[in-house]
Design a protein around this motif. Structure first.
Motif, short mmCIF file in Angstrom:
data_model
loop_
_atom_site.label_atom_id
_atom_site.label_comp_id
_atom_site.label_asym_id
_atom_site.label_seq_id
_atom_site.Cartn_x
_atom_site.Cartn_y
_atom_site.Cartn_z
N GLY A 194 -17.17 -90.84 57.25
CA GLY A 194 -18.37 -91.11 58.03
C GLY A 194 -19.65 -90.55 57.46
N GLY A 195 -19.56 -89.80 56.38
CA GLY A 195 -20.78 -89.28 55.79
C GLY A 195 -21.59 -90.38 55.12
N GLY A 196 -22.80 -90.04 54.70
CA GLY A 196 -23.64 -91.02 54.03
C GLY A 196 -25.07 -90.57 53.97
N SER A 200 -15.87 -88.43 61.32
CA SER A 200 -14.53 -88.43 61.87
C SER A 200 -13.64 -87.57 61.00
CB SER A 200 -13.96 -89.86 61.91
OG SER A 200 -14.73 -90.71 62.72
N CYS A 201 -12.64 -86.98 61.61
CA CYS A 201 -11.66 -86.19 60.88
C CYS A 201 -10.29 -86.54 61.44
CB CYS A 201 -11.95 -84.71 61.02
SG CYS A 201 -10.70 -83.66 60.26
N ALA A 202 -9.51 -87.22 60.61
CA ALA A 202 -8.17 -87.62 61.02
C ALA A 202 -7.17 -86.56 60.55
CB ALA A 202 -7.82 -88.97 60.41
N ALA A 203 -6.28 -86.19 61.44
CA ALA A 203 -5.30 -85.14 61.14
C ALA A 203 -3.89 -85.68 61.19
CB ALA A 203 -5.45 -84.00 62.14
N SER A 204 -3.07 -85.15 60.31
CA SER A 204 -1.65 -85.46 60.35
C SER A 204 -0.96 -84.44 61.25
CB SER A 204 -1.06 -85.40 58.95
OG SER A 204 -1.14 -84.07 58.45
N GLY A 205 0.29 -84.67 61.57
CA GLY A 205 1.04 -83.69 62.33
C GLY A 205 1.16 -84.04 63.80
N ARG A 206 2.25 -83.56 64.40
CA ARG A 206 2.53 -83.90 65.79
C ARG A 206 2.03 -82.85 66.76
NH1 ARG A 206 8.84 -84.97 65.12
NH2 ARG A 206 8.54 -83.23 63.68
N THR A 207 1.42 -81.78 66.28
CA THR A 207 0.95 -80.71 67.16
C THR A 207 -0.56 -80.63 67.20
OG1 THR A 207 1.17 -79.15 65.33
CG2 THR A 207 3.04 -79.37 66.84
N PHE A 208 -1.20 -81.76 66.99
CA PHE A 208 -2.66 -81.80 66.90
C PHE A 208 -3.30 -81.18 68.13
CE2 PHE A 208 -6.68 -83.37 65.52
CZ PHE A 208 -7.35 -83.84 66.64
N SER A 209 -2.77 -81.42 69.30
CA SER A 209 -3.42 -81.00 70.54
C SER A 209 -3.51 -79.49 70.71
CB SER A 209 -2.71 -81.62 71.75
OG SER A 209 -1.38 -81.13 71.83
N ILE A 210 -2.67 -78.72 70.01
CA ILE A 210 -2.70 -77.27 70.19
C ILE A 210 -3.69 -76.59 69.25
CG2 ILE A 210 -0.29 -77.30 70.92
CD1 ILE A 210 0.40 -75.93 68.26
N TYR A 211 -4.23 -77.32 68.30
CA TYR A 211 -5.17 -76.73 67.35
C TYR A 211 -6.60 -76.83 67.89
CZ TYR A 211 -1.63 -76.63 63.68
OH TYR A 211 -0.53 -76.35 62.93
N PHE A 253 -26.03 -82.42 68.17
CA PHE A 253 -24.69 -82.78 67.74
C PHE A 253 -23.73 -82.65 68.93
CE2 PHE A 253 -25.03 -81.47 62.96
CZ PHE A 253 -26.18 -82.24 62.84
N THR A 254 -22.70 -83.51 68.91
CA THR A 254 -21.67 -83.46 69.94
C THR A 254 -20.30 -83.58 69.29
OG1 THR A 254 -23.14 -84.52 71.56
CG2 THR A 254 -20.79 -84.50 72.05
N LEU A 280 -17.70 -85.78 65.16
CA LEU A 280 -18.95 -85.05 65.26
C LEU A 280 -20.06 -86.10 65.28
CD1 LEU A 280 -20.23 -82.20 65.37
CD2 LEU A 280 -20.65 -82.44 62.91
N GLN A 281 -20.61 -86.31 66.45
CA GLN A 281 -21.75 -87.23 66.59
C GLN A 281 -23.01 -86.45 66.30
OE1 GLN A 281 -21.87 -90.62 67.36
NE2 GLN A 281 -24.04 -90.40 66.87
N MET A 282 -23.76 -86.90 65.31
CA MET A 282 -24.96 -86.20 64.87
C MET A 282 -26.17 -87.09 65.11
SD MET A 282 -23.54 -84.47 61.34
CE MET A 282 -23.49 -86.02 60.47
N ASN A 283 -27.04 -86.65 65.98
CA ASN A 283 -28.26 -87.39 66.30
C ASN A 283 -29.49 -86.59 65.87
OD1 ASN A 283 -26.66 -89.37 67.58
ND2 ASN A 283 -26.78 -88.29 69.55
N SER A 284 -30.61 -87.27 65.80
CA SER A 284 -31.88 -86.62 65.44
C SER A 284 -31.72 -85.78 64.18
CB SER A 284 -32.39 -85.75 66.60
OG SER A 284 -32.54 -86.51 67.77
#
Length: 125
Positions: free
Chosen positions: A8-10, A21-32, A69-70, A82-86
């Motif tokens: 998503g950079g540019g 965007s940051c896509a993660a592998s692994g089945r325990t994503f929610s605990i990180y 940023f949000t 990471l939504q980056m505005n302004s």
């Protein structure tokens, strides 16, 4: 073990927006906790934002990006955004996604055990 891949950079003009965007592998994503850091040429890596594990999803921001940023996470997609505005020229940097196995969303890069390769964000004046 978690693998992270940013996208998503540019190049964008000042005042514009980008969504990382940051896509993660692994089945325990929610605990990180997931964090975004950035590093500009000749400067140290700095904290941008973090979101705690899904049970709390508390969010944290550097003062320099607060209100612009949000950060959010989608556990079904194993992705953090990471939504980056302004955007400002001083936001120009390589942005890194990181995963914190303690799940708290620290501002310290030392707490993050897994890192992506980074994505370049350039804001022109």
């Amino acid at each position: 073990q978690v693998q992270l891949e940013e996208s998503g950079g540019g190049l964008v003009q000042a005042g514009g927006s980008l969504r990382l965007s940051c896509a993660a592998s692994g089945r325990t994503f929610s605990i990180y906790a997931l964090g975004w850091f950035r590093q500009a040429p000749g400067k140290e890596r700095e904290f941008v934002s973090a979101i705690a594990r899904s049970s709390s999803s508390n969010t944290y921001y550097a003062d320099s990006v607060k209100g612009r940023f949000t950060i959010s996470r989608d556990n079904a997609k194993n992705t953090v955004y990471l939504q980056m505005n302004s955007l400002k020229p001083e936001d120009t940097a390589v942005y890194y996604c990181a995963a914190d196995p303690y799940g708290l969303g620290s501002r310290s890069s030392r707490e993050y055990g897994y890192w992506g390769q980074g994505t370049q964000v350039t804001v022109s004046s």
